[in-house]
Every structure is written in C-alpha cells, then in structure tokens.
Design an enzyme around this catalytic site. Structure first.
Site, PDB file in Angstrom:
ATOM      1  N   HIS B  53      17.511  38.547 -83.180  1.00 39.39           N
ATOM      2  CA  HIS B  53      18.141  39.827 -82.855  1.00 39.39           C
ATOM      3  C   HIS B  53      19.616  39.599 -82.524  1.00 39.39           C
ATOM      4  O   HIS B  53      20.030  38.472 -82.233  1.00 39.39           O
ATOM      5  CB  HIS B  53      17.418  40.465 -81.659  1.00 39.39           C
ATOM      6  N   GLU B  55      21.417  40.132 -79.948  1.00 38.44           N
ATOM      7  CA  GLU B  55      21.732  39.530 -78.647  1.00 38.44           C
ATOM      8  C   GLU B  55      21.546  38.014 -78.693  1.00 38.44           C
ATOM      9  O   GLU B  55      22.343  37.254 -78.132  1.00 38.44           O
ATOM     10  CB  GLU B  55      20.815  40.118 -77.554  1.00 38.44           C
ATOM     11  N   CYS B  83      15.282  44.905 -76.798  1.00 36.77           N
ATOM     12  CA  CYS B  83      13.819  44.847 -76.799  1.00 36.77           C
ATOM     13  C   CYS B  83      13.364  44.019 -75.595  1.00 36.77           C
ATOM     14  O   CYS B  83      14.183  43.426 -74.891  1.00 36.77           O
ATOM     15  CB  CYS B  83      13.305  44.245 -78.096  1.00 36.77           C
ATOM     16  N   CYS B  86      14.668  40.431 -75.717  1.00 36.89           N
ATOM     17  CA  CYS B  86      16.104  40.276 -75.449  1.00 36.89           C
ATOM     18  C   CYS B  86      16.448  40.661 -74.014  1.00 36.89           C
ATOM     19  O   CYS B  86      17.283  40.011 -73.385  1.00 36.89           O
ATOM     20  CB  CYS B  86      16.917  41.101 -76.434  1.00 36.89           C
TER      21      CYS B  86
END
Lengths: 320, 160
Positions: B53, B55, B83, B86
């Site tokens: 992701h 991040e 999410c 993260c």
C-alpha cells in the site's frame, strides 16, 4: 533441565482461536410468557393459532412446547393480565390452556455448540443442529495424528528460520511444500516483521515482490494480466512462531491466507489474532481464515525470549 | 495547518496509480518542519504483494534513504483512510498525525472497520478532499467490473 520428551508424539496442544460467542457456555436469556396446556389434544391447534399471531417471530430457535408448557410471547414489560389481554385482542383463544400465563427465562438465541445446547436446554429445548466441523474443531479431533505431525514439522521449519526471534513459513497444503520462509528484521526496518517478509517472498516466487533488490531492479511496472497462476497466498497455510501483530494479521487477510498457525502469544505488543483483537473474526472483512494457536508453544516462546535477552544484552553493551 | 497542497499531491499519486491499474491511493509523509520525506502510491498488482500500500511504500523510501530515525512524529497525508494493516503500522512507527480524504468502508483502521490499538495516541482527521479520493476509487472499481466497457486507461502499458 527440561525433561526429555522427544519420544512423545506431541508436546503441545492446538488451540483454535474462535469467537467468544462460540467458546462461552454462558447462555443469554430472554423472558417469555408460558402457559400450561390443560387439554393436551388441542396442543397442535394452539401451536398453530399462536404461530399465526406473529408474536413469537423472534423465538423460532425454541421448541414451542416443553412438557405441558407452551411459549405464548415475549414478556417485554407486561404482567400476566396484560399478556392475556394483548393475545385476546389479537383474536387468540385461551381454550385448552390454564389462562394464567407465567414468566420464565429461555435462551435468547440459538446455541452455537453442543455444549451451549446442553446449557440452553436446561431452560428450554431448542431447534439445535450441531455444526459438525465446528464440533470437531472444539473437541480437538479436527486434525488427526498425521496432520498434527505435519503441523509440528512446518512449525519446526518456522523455528529454524526464526532470525530476530520470529520465523514464518508459507506452505502449500496440497503438497506440503514450503513456498516461502523468513525470519524477522524489524530492528532494521519497522515493517519487516516475519509475516510481511514471508508474504513478499511469496510474491517474489510468483514473479513479483518488493523487497528483494535483485528482482526489483530488473522488473518493469507492467501489470501481468495472467489469471492462471497462483494468486497471493490463496490456498496457502501460514506458520508463524509468534502471534502476528495487528499489521501482520491484516496483511494475511489482504493476502488471502487459508489458515494460520502460531506458536506463542505476543507478550510484547497488541496481538492481532486473539490477543488484543481478532482480525480474522472482524465483521465486514472480505476474507476469512481459521486460526490455531499453541503449536510448539514452549519452543516458540523460547525463540522469542532469546531475542529479547539478546536485545537487552545489546542495549547494555550500547549504553556501556 | 492547511494540508490542501499536500493532499493535492497525494491525489496526483492516486491518479498515477489509477492510470497503471492499481487501486488509486496516494500518500505523502511530512516531518515536523513540513519537509516531505516520502511520497508513494499502491503497487499491489505490480509487486503481486497485497501489502504494498502507499503508506508501506513511503516507509520503504525513508528506510532506503537511511532516515529510520525520522519516522516518528510524522504527519501522513493519504487520500483514503489507512487500512487496518497500515493504521497499525503507522501507530507502530509513532506517527503523530493522519490526514485522510475519504473513509475506507472495507478495511478502514482509523475507526471505520476497526480503531486499531493505540490509535488514541495519534491525531486523525478525515474528509479532506474526500469526494475527489472517492471518485478515483469509483473509477477504479468501475474498471474492475467485467461487464463494464473496456477501460483503455487501465490497460495502458507503462514503460519502465
């Protein structure tokens, strides 16, 4: 010194990590009005006419009749006279009944397990059908001796690569081959927990991956549309010596793991699979997997502690 | 502090993700003095790794640059609510501030699906240009629909 136990088949016990509403034997109850059937020959008629009143819609998990007592309706805050008045106002006829309803507690919802059903039926019998798979998981005979030995073997592999106190392997259960394995490198990189590393190694085995420099340099950013090969960790089992943290637990959801086995709980932080939260049991998550804890628990705890001791030793060295 | 310019940058990264067929999420990490430490977007399809992701990619960039010690006390400006994975990661590294665009109904770790443990230590603010972030997600999921017309943007190959 530890007693030698190697000749015993298994020195650990598997613990399924299940929702509390499955593991508890406490039955939540709700109060209902019941009445005594005087004329037993009219039982079926009474049951039928009560059914048409839709006053017991939320009680379909209960048998209508116990011995000679029948459930009339939820007690709500009514007294017996108000109960009679309400039912009669809906056209119910108390013929064949005593006409003197009493309040009694009954199970508020359907038992989820045989054990809960035993408790529930002390109050009132339920329309319970056991979930055979769940019962077998609860009773501990879900895995046979051979399967347990396989689980033991895979966790030993995870222990063998537990650099940094935690090790993880991803296994294809169809052939019991290891797809990827990794230790833990969180002291170099805060995201490089064993699970995050092993998931990336699975990706690498599938032609992707982000952390292995040899593959990332040559790789183009073109997206491969091939839908035939393996997809993430779909169908794979994950073995990790320590309970995954929340980040890692969610990484396993994203990666579509089939099953997760772990050794010991995470004493140092918020565990994500039964510790502080149970990510695999969250409502609204798009993928679910089963979780079993306790595999080689002592050995896994020792591995985690060894790291801790190392760190403490290192810190002392640093400060000196 | 006004984070609009930062969010616009994150939205640009999200658009870039959409153009190469990734879930359109973009993110930048900002330190205490307002310096941008890293920018990133989703690379899940490219890496065949569902954890890549925006991040996480930002953290990688910072570690690669050798700035591990700069990771704590940062502000994360991301187009979509982080999410659960993260969010937990951001709490782990000691992130001070999370600014996001739209909520993440499927996986949100800042309260939508779960408030990850320790979230109370971090300041979280949602809704900055949320509609724009959501529009990008809608475009992506429309493209995912096999019954939807072929999306030329999605198929476009990108040169390395």
């Amino acid at each position: 010194m530890e007693p030698k136990r190697s000749r015993l088949p298994m020195t650990w016990a598997l613990r399924p990590v299940l929702p509390e509403n499955v593991t508890t034997d406490n039955i939540t109850t709700v109060n209902v009005f019941v009445d005594t059937i005087i004329d037993r020959t009219s039982t079926s008629k009474i049951v039928k006419s009560l059914g048409q009143l839709s006053v017991i819609n939320s009680l379909t998990h209960l048998k209508r009749v116990k011995n000679q007592t029948i459930i009339l309706m939820l007690a709500k805050d009514l007294n017996p006279d108000e109960c009679v008045a309400e039912l009669e106002s809906k056209g119910f006829n108390f013929a064949g009944l005593s006409g003197r309803p009493e309040i009694t507690p009954v199970p508020a919802c359907m038992p989820k397990t045989c054990s809960q059903n035993l408790q529930a039926r002390k109050l009132w019998p339920c329309n319970f059908h056991p979930d055979k798979r769940l019962e077998s998981i609860l009773s501990g005979d879900f895995f046979n001796q051979l399967e347990l030995a396989t689980i033991d073997g895979h966790m030993r592999m995870a222990l063998a690569c537990a650099t940094g106190g935690v090790g993880a392997v991803v296994v294809d259960p169809l052939n019991n081959l290891i797809v990827a394995q990794s230790g833990d490198f969180r002291d170099e990189h805060p995201v490089k927990h064993a699970i995050m590393c092993v998931v990336d190694k699975v990706a690498k085995a599938q032609g992707g991956g982000a952390w292995d420099s040899s593959s990332t340099i040559a790789k183009t950013s073109r997206i491969n549309d091939d839908k035939t090969g393996p997809y993430l960790c779909t169908g794979y089992d994950v073995y990790v010596t320590k309970e995954p943290c929340v980040m890692c637990a969610m990484a396993l959801v994203h990666s579509r793991a089939r099953r997760v086995f772990y050794g010991c709980e995470d004493a140092s932080g918020p565990g994500g699979l039964g510790g502080s939260v149970s990510i695999h049991l969250l409502k609204g998550i798009n993928h679910r997997f089963e979780v079993f804890a306790g595999v080689l628990e002592e050995e896994c705890r020792t591995a985690a502690l060894a790291l801790h001791t190392n760190n403490v030793a290192q810190n002392i060295k640093h400060t000196e | 502090m006004d984070w609009s310019d930062h969010m616009n940058m994150s939205l640009c990264l999200a658009k870039e993700a959409l153009e190469v067929g990734e879930v359109p999420v973009g993110c930048i990490f900002v330190d205490n003095d307002g310096n941008i430490l890293a920018s990133g977007r989703n690379t899940v399809n490219e890496t065949k790794n569902a954890t890549r992701h925006a991040e996480i990619n930002c953290v990688d960039t910072i570690i690669k640059a050798g700035f591990l010690e700069k990771l704590s006390n940062i502000t994360v400006v991301v187009t979509v609510e982080p999410c659960i994975m993260c969010a937990a990661m951001l709490i782990n590294i000691g992130c001070a501030n999370i600014i996001y665009g739209c909520a993440n109904d499927r996986f949100g770790g800042c309260g939508t699906v779960l408030a990850v443990p320790g979230l109370e230590k971090c300041k979280v603010q949602g809704g900055l240009f949320g509609n724009q972030a959501m529009d990008l997600l809608k475009q992506f999921y429309k493209g995912q629909n096999p019954n939807a017309p072929e999306n030329k943007v999605k198929k476009k190959p990108v040169n390395p």
